[in-house]
Write an enzyme that holds these catalytic residues in place. Structure first.
Site, PDB file in Angstrom:
ATOM      1  CG  ASP A  29       0.555   5.919   4.459  1.00  8.85           C
ATOM      2  OD1 ASP A  29      -0.232   4.964   4.531  1.00  8.85           O
ATOM      3  OD2 ASP A  29       1.492   6.112   5.253  1.00  8.85           O
ATOM      4  NE  ARG A  84       5.243  10.320   5.189  1.00 12.53           N
ATOM      5  CZ  ARG A  84       3.953  10.303   5.534  1.00 12.53           C
ATOM      6  NH1 ARG A  84       3.164   9.298   5.134  1.00 12.53           N
ATOM      7  NH2 ARG A  84       3.440  11.278   6.246  1.00 12.53           N
ATOM      8  NE  ARG A 105      -1.358  -1.295   4.179  1.00 10.72           N
ATOM      9  CZ  ARG A 105      -2.008  -1.602   5.306  1.00 10.72           C
ATOM     10  NH1 ARG A 105      -2.538  -0.644   6.055  1.00 10.72           N
ATOM     11  NH2 ARG A 105      -2.149  -2.852   5.697  1.00 10.72           N
TER      12      ARG A 105
END
Lengths: 247, 247
Positions: free
Chosen positions: B53, B200, B51
């Site tokens: 975000d 991140r 996935r």
């Protein structure tokens, strides 16, 4: 009252063009709303070098406004950007003489048009360049572009629903640059002024030359005929950038 | 049934991430909606490499799906793109063996993170790179990045609300490239797999090194401590791109 000149950039995708219209989100409305906040609710009129249509972008639109506030130039940039939405940005503000007028003092403009030459859609370019899937004869397009240079009556390259009388304009430069690594064709137009939709019709006509539907030698005939129907289609808005205004 | 592997790109700005969630616009939902149209309403499940975000982009996300339709590979691309919204695009489709699995067959991934180093907002970058107004010590960032290379327990660089047990991952490459003409800093991460929010958090930590709040020599200590609170902030989603998946 001090007159200020501002250079602004905007992503035209989310706007119904530059100029205020009832019940529409426009760049002018956002600028005047931000200025009114800085002036405790007092309306401050913003004048631009010219309007841009819905979807058209600006990297260097120029505006002027008058204000009684004695704010240093760089503080204007920070204050306005803190009040503006993310799709408009003030690049610089400078004090100018009252004789400066964003529209009437302009002596020329540069527009750029971006074509993404690919048969695949690119989600990251969709609002910022026009995808074009057919191969183009760049040499023919460059040849054709030479016929637009200099001073001409551009009636054939102007939206027919305009009320401008004098359709004579001068184009100083047209360049066509191919950036192979980005599959991007960049068309640059520098002139003393452009009629309504003129750059987009010039691009649409150059594309017809690129695909062979028109010959470079057809351009002088189309200019001569002063008939909008002979030129190419108006190319889409989202490939067009008001790049720079000259004073 | 034939299994197909697809490479897709998407602008994450308008999506609540990749994976289907109730009442949210997601990339998976758009893909499955397009495939259902091609299959006369029959649901076709799409499996991705992983996935992404909300706000995170993909230049090379990989999916697989099974279909009874015998459509040539390049026709799949055209058919799907004609049914997909403009912010998702299918780049390629190829037939694969049933043993291929977009997630479990992946052996590595490349992510890139784009930082626009400027104290001026750029309306054209606002969704596609993270604006960073402070000057950065690139040499220190490069030094720090070397400590992440190889196999480590990345517990300190993983969102704490994850249920993944094994937090050992291997990073093969980190490069930090400065494109002066675009004011753009590009951080590339290639590894065998990345934990939730890991890229991140790595970027957020490297930024702390760049501004001097952390030293390169602090990195081994942060890895050793296995404590999320010691690493930097999670950098914003809209600078991140899933660039490539390796099989």
């Amino acid at each position: 009252m001090q007159r200020y000149k501002g250079i602004i950039a905007y992503d035209g995708s989310g706007f119904s063009g530059y100029q205020v219209q009832p019940n529409k989100r426009t760049v002018q409305l956002e600028l005047e709303t931000a200025l009114a906040k800085l002036h405790k609710g007092t309306q401050v009129k913003v004048t631009a070098s010219g309007r841009t249509d819905a979807g058209v972008h600006a990297k260097g639109q120029v505006i002027h406004f008058d204000s009684p506030l004695a704010i240093p130039e760089d503080r204007w940039v920070i204050a306005l950007n803190s009040l503006l939405p993310e799709d408009v940005s003030v690049i610089s503000v400078e004090k100018v003489d009252h004789s400066f007028h964003a529209r009437f003092s302009a002596v020329g403009k540069e527009y750029r048009y971006l074509l993404y030459l690919s048969d695949r859609r690119d989600p990251f370019q969709r609002n910022f360049a026009v995808q074009y899937p057919y191969s183009l004869n760049l040499q023919a397009m460059k040849e054709a572009s030479q016929f637009f240079l200099g001073t001409h009556d551009f009636t054939s390259f102007c939206a027919s629903n305009t009320d401008v009388e004098d359709k004579v304009r001068t184009i100083q430069t047209i360049s066509i640059e191919w950036l192979e690594d980005r599959n991007m064709l960049i068309l640059r137009f520098v002139g003393n002024g452009f009629l309504y939709n003129m750059v987009r019709i010039l691009v649409g006509t150059l594309l017809e030359v690129g695909t062979g539907r028109l010959e470079p030698a057809d351009i002088p005939k189309i200019l001569e005929a002063k008939d909008r129907r002979l030129a190419g289609k108006t190319a889409p808005a989202h490939g067009l950038y008001l790049w720079k205004v000259y004073y």
